[in-house]
Scaffold this motif. Structure first.
Motif, PDB file in Angstrom:
ATOM      1  N   GLY A 202       3.590   8.198   2.993  1.00  0.00           N
ATOM      2  CA  GLY A 202       3.364   8.429   1.576  1.00  0.00           C
ATOM      3  C   GLY A 202       4.627   8.541   0.754  1.00  0.00           C
ATOM      4  O   GLY A 202       4.567   8.896  -0.429  1.00  0.00           O
TER       5      GLY A 202
ATOM      6  N   THR B 233      -9.207   5.012   4.979  1.00  0.00           N
ATOM      7  CA  THR B 233      -8.191   5.984   5.351  1.00  0.00           C
ATOM      8  C   THR B 233      -8.795   7.142   6.129  1.00  0.00           C
ATOM      9  O   THR B 233      -9.999   7.419   6.015  1.00  0.00           O
TER      10      THR B 233
ATOM     11  N   GLN C  26      -0.955   9.479   6.135  1.00  0.00           N
ATOM     12  CA  GLN C  26      -2.296   8.970   6.431  1.00  0.00           C
ATOM     13  C   GLN C  26      -2.191   7.732   7.314  1.00  0.00           C
ATOM     14  O   GLN C  26      -1.135   7.096   7.404  1.00  0.00           O
TER      15      GLN C  26
ATOM     16  N   LEU D 133      -4.200   4.072   7.715  1.00  0.00           N
ATOM     17  CA  LEU D 133      -5.185   3.153   7.153  1.00  0.00           C
ATOM     18  C   LEU D 133      -5.718   2.250   8.255  1.00  0.00           C
ATOM     19  O   LEU D 133      -4.954   1.751   9.090  1.00  0.00           O
TER      20      LEU D 133
ATOM     21  N   SER E 246       1.358   5.477   7.283  1.00  0.00           N
ATOM     22  CA  SER E 246       2.157   5.702   6.080  1.00  0.00           C
ATOM     23  C   SER E 246       2.446   7.187   5.927  1.00  0.00           C
ATOM     24  O   SER E 246       1.565   8.026   6.140  1.00  0.00           O
TER      25      SER E 246
ATOM     26  N   GLY F 113      -7.363  10.027   5.556  1.00  0.00           N
ATOM     27  CA  GLY F 113      -6.917  11.127   4.708  1.00  0.00           C
ATOM     28  C   GLY F 113      -7.978  11.577   3.723  1.00  0.00           C
ATOM     29  O   GLY F 113      -9.068  11.005   3.644  1.00  0.00           O
TER      30      GLY F 113
ATOM     31  N   ALA G  13      -7.026   8.852  -2.525  1.00  0.00           N
ATOM     32  CA  ALA G  13      -6.190   9.147  -1.360  1.00  0.00           C
ATOM     33  C   ALA G  13      -5.035   8.165  -1.233  1.00  0.00           C
ATOM     34  O   ALA G  13      -3.986   8.505  -0.687  1.00  0.00           O
ATOM     35  N   TRP G  14      -5.236   6.935  -1.762  1.00  0.00           N
ATOM     36  CA  TRP G  14      -4.196   5.922  -1.595  1.00  0.00           C
ATOM     37  C   TRP G  14      -4.383   4.799  -2.600  1.00  0.00           C
ATOM     38  O   TRP G  14      -5.374   4.769  -3.330  1.00  0.00           O
TER      39      TRP G  14
ATOM     40  N   TYR H  40       0.841  -1.193   0.000  1.00  0.00           N
ATOM     41  CA  TYR H  40       0.000   0.000   0.000  1.00  0.00           C
ATOM     42  C   TYR H  40       0.878   1.245   0.000  1.00  0.00           C
ATOM     43  O   TYR H  40       2.041   1.222   0.423  1.00  0.00           O
ATOM     44  N   ASN H  41       0.310   2.325  -0.472  1.00  0.00           N
ATOM     45  CA  ASN H  41       0.985   3.621  -0.425  1.00  0.00           C
ATOM     46  C   ASN H  41      -0.075   4.712  -0.391  1.00  0.00           C
ATOM     47  O   ASN H  41      -1.120   4.593  -1.037  1.00  0.00           O
ATOM     48  N   THR H  42       0.192   5.750   0.387  1.00  0.00           N
ATOM     49  CA  THR H  42      -0.766   6.843   0.529  1.00  0.00           C
ATOM     50  C   THR H  42      -0.233   8.097  -0.145  1.00  0.00           C
ATOM     51  O   THR H  42       0.969   8.239  -0.378  1.00  0.00           O
ATOM     52  N   ARG H  43      -1.134   9.011  -0.435  1.00  0.00           N
ATOM     53  CA  ARG H  43      -0.753  10.292  -1.032  1.00  0.00           C
ATOM     54  C   ARG H  43      -0.661  11.308   0.104  1.00  0.00           C
ATOM     55  O   ARG H  43      -1.619  11.988   0.431  1.00  0.00           O
TER      56      ARG H  43
END
Length: 743
Positions: free
Chosen positions: A690, A714, A668, A670, A688, A716, A730-731, A662-665
């Motif tokens: 991001g 999330t 954030q 999860l 994360s 975020g 968002a992710w 996983y990766n967030t912008r």
């Protein structure tokens, strides 16, 4: 066969119209007669088990030949119509010759089921609610809803006559026959202007509508068999009505001759109603209004009243109880929202009626927002202007030279269609929450207008030839060849998405039979067959259902609006058990089978008693899956849900391994919830920043069979992805895998 049968009806036409009707209307009269006969047989007898079908066909042919005074001429006529039909069917035949395929991933599936089922059952053999299966569900729907069956009866009739084991082998010939009959019938109202043309050039001219993108061609290629047959038979009625009304209004006829002339007209109206009852009100209104106009013009109220009364009275007798079914079908369908949103500009609907714009799922849809200001858009617009000019020339020809009013019913029908179009565009609100009016109904009306607009185009071209004969004698063959080649090319473009789905299959008809044989060889004891073919494979699952009609099938049918609605509750959602036979795609993640027999892009095999079989059944809340070949992922706006399923005996395993990236912008948190079927959950927090891809890889103390849903959300906010991508997310989540393990 239709031509021979249709020629017999020409003897009932009045002398001034007899020869013209025998030549131009024979195919459509014969097709309508066969539709009526097939409907009568199919209601009460199984088509394939009864000798009635070959006896009826033989009897009709014998009677037609008995009435035929010029048998060699009739044979040449039938051969010329067959040759004409080959050209009219180019859009259907080219994919058949190249790939052994026509597209049945649409409503055609329903009619193919009808054809097969009617071989061993009469339509009057009612399927009880508890006896509904995936294989007979399409027939049950038509029995319950009282929907029109004329086209399906005709398909089953010829399947039985040719002893074809599968309706898939017969379906193309039925729609091609309808195309040929419709376009050839256009010659009847144009007979005077066509008389000076060589027969070959006449056939070239009449075949031109088959090389367009209009409703008749679209319907033949995209599963609208009832519409294609019904429009063809209805067009025959409308094209014959003008000259017939003019003759009835004359002084040299009697009540007997008027009555005789109403019989073939009633045959056309009856056949059209049986095949496509939705179009019947337009035909009824057209005949009534055209009759009134002719009565005013020729001052022949009593004669035209007698003719129309007999026409509709005889039709009612031939329809008998089917008249009630037609009324019931119209009542149900008029109150239902059907179809889908059609994102065309106004010019697109007009162009489709004129045959220079593809249908709802067709190629060359140049009026959609995505095609604005493209080469396709300007090409389509140029063709629209050109063909509109030709059609207006046809109207001018009618105004100046059609004093007999032979095309007056055509104009009346187009007026009704235009009025309906305005109503659905500017009065009825859109049920799709976007667009102007009910766009699907607008699309259907533009489909229906096609054959009637085309006769105006042909009349303009034919009258133009009278003015510049030498030029048109060169232009017409060139136009014929260019449009023929264009149609062949378009037909390949039309079928390529279907063949792309089947990945490397060269003969689709053979593939379906090979699929059946492979399954039967793998399943000797008639055990249940599980179709793990949801989502994008839904349409292939329908075809598998068609070809495995005699086997017990199981699946999760909840995503199939065709099959699901009448299934008994116990059959709607089935689970897979170890030892069961499975058909599933080879490509993709989370498959049941590790080995098995490959058939095209699918695998057939038996689930063994391993306990490590668990998979994701569906994903909601995320954007469509993306892949670079090595990895696959989903962008998520806020929350994503993974619905999980495991084998019935997978509780042998006591633990479940869950792994994903996983990766967030931006920064954030999860929230991961592993939700059990008893509504309790196991929760995790994933932080994360991001700046890099995170990894979750844990063995969770829960039985695989106890997991219902895995949810991630999330805290975020979603933002636009940018670079021309209008989505907000968002992710992302990547490469989700589940594995059931033992201690």
């Amino acid at each position: 066969m239709a031509t021979f049968v249709g020629r017999a009806w020409s003897f009932l036409f009045p002398p001034p119209l007899k020869a013209t009707a025998r030549f131009y209307l024979a195919p459509v009269l014969g097709l309508s007669s066969l539709t009526i006969v097939a409907s009568l047989i199919g209601r009460f007898l199984p088509m394939g088990k009864s000798a009635v079908v070959p006896l009826a066909a033989t009897g009709l042919l014998f009677l037609a030949l008995l009435l035929e005074k010029h048998k060699s001429q009739a044979l040449r006529h039938a051969l010329s119509i067959s040759f004409f039909g080959l050209f009219c069917g180019t859009s259907v035949l080219v994919p058949l010759f190249k790939y052994g395929a026509f597209d049945a991933h649409n409503d055609a599936f329903t009619y193919l089921v009808h054809g097969n089922w009617l071989q061993v059952h009469a339509f009057s053999e009612i399927i009880t609610p508890e006896a509904v299966t995936p294989q007979n569900s399409q027939m049950a729907i038509y029995q319950v809803a009282n929907l029109r069956m004329g086209g399906s009866f005709l398909l089953a009739f010829f399947q039985a006559l040719f002893h074809a084991p599968w309706s898939y082998e017969v379906y193309p010939s039925i729609v091609i026959a309808a195309l040929a009959a419709c376009f050839f019938a256009m010659g009847f109202p144009l007979s005077r202007v066509l008389r000076s043309m060589h027969r070959v050039k006449r056939l070239m001219l009449l075949a031109l509508p088959a090389f367009t993108f209009g409703g008749m061609v679209f319907g033949a290629n995209y599963g609208f068999m009832p519409q294609t047959i019904g429009l063809a038979l209805g067009a025959g009625l409308v094209f014959a009505a003008g000259a017939m009304f003019q003759w009835v209004s004359g002084s040299r006829n009697t009540n007997v001759t008027i009555g005789k002339a109403s019989l073939p007209m009633a045959v056309l109206f009856t056949g059209a109603t049986l095949a496509y009852s939705e179009f019947a009100p337009f035909l009824l209104a057209t005949i009534v209004v055209s009759g009134c106009v002719s009565a005013l013009q020729f001052r022949a109220w009593s004669k035209l009243l007698l003719h129309c009364t007999l026409l509709f009275g005889i039709s009612a007798l031939m329809l008998n109880t089917e008249l009630l079914r037609a009324y019931s079908a119209l009542k149900v369908q008029s109150g239902a929202v059907v179809g889908s949103f059609v994102e065309w500009s106004l010019s697109g609907f007009i162009a489709h009626a004129l045959g220079v714009h593809g249908g709802a799922w067709d190629v060359f849809q140049w009026s959609t927002p995505d095609n604005t200001w493209t080469v396709s858009f300007f090409t389509g617009l140029l063709l629209l202007i050109l063909v509109t000019g030709i059609a207006l020339g046809g109207i001018r020809f009618l105004w100046q030279k059609d004093s007999r009013g032979v095309l007056m019913p055509t104009m009346v029908l187009l007026l009704f269609i235009f009025t309906g179009f305005l109503y659905y565009r500017y009065v009825v609100p859109s049920p799709f929450m976007k667009g102007t009016g009910q766009s699907w109904s607008q699309f259907k009306l533009s489909e229906w207008a096609h054959p009637f607009v085309m006769v105006l185009v042909l009349s303009s071209l034919a009258s133009l030839r009278a003015s510049i004969k030498k030029t048109m004698d060169v232009v017409l063959p060139l136009l014929f060849v260019i449009t023929l080649l264009s149609t062949a090319k378009s037909s390949i473009s039309r079928i390529l998405p279907l063949m792309g789905y089947y990945q490397g299959i060269q003969d689709l008809s053979h593939f379906y039979i090979e699929l059946r044989n492979t399954v039967l060889q793998s399943c000797h004891d008639n055990k249940q067959i599980y179709l793990a073919l949801g989502g994008e494979h839904l349409k292939f699952r329908q075809m598998a259902t068609l070809y495995l009609f005699d086997r017990e099938l199981a699946s999760d049918w909840s995503d199939d609006g065709y099959i699901y609605q009448l299934l008994p509750e116990i059959q709607r959602t089935n689970t897979l058990h170890a030892g069961g036979l499975v058909i599933e795609p080879i490509a993709g993640q989370n498959r049941w089978l590790s080995q098995g027999k490959q058939i095209g892009p699918f695998r057939v095999g038996i689930i063994d008693d391993r306990c490590d079989v668990i998979r994701i059944r569906s994903i909601t809340g995320a954007y469509e899956r993306e892949s670079d070949g090595k990895n696959w992922w989903h962008w998520v706006e806020h929350t994503v849900n993974f619905s999980v399923e495991a084998l019935g005996n997978s509780d042998i395993a006591s633990l479940t391994e869950l792994r994903f990236e996983y990766n967030t912008r931006g920064k954030q948190t999860l929230h991961l919830h592993v939700i059990k079927r008893n509504r309790t959950s196991i929760d995790y927090l994933l932080n994360s920043n991001g700046d890099k891809m995170g990894l979750f890889d844990k063995v969770i103390d829960v039985l695989p069979a106890d997991i219902g849903t895995i949810t991630l959300e999330t805290d975020g906010s979603a933002t636009p992805l940018g670079n021309g991508d209008q989505r907000v997310a968002a992710w992302m989540i990547r490469n989700v895998t589940l594995r059931a393990i033992r201690h």
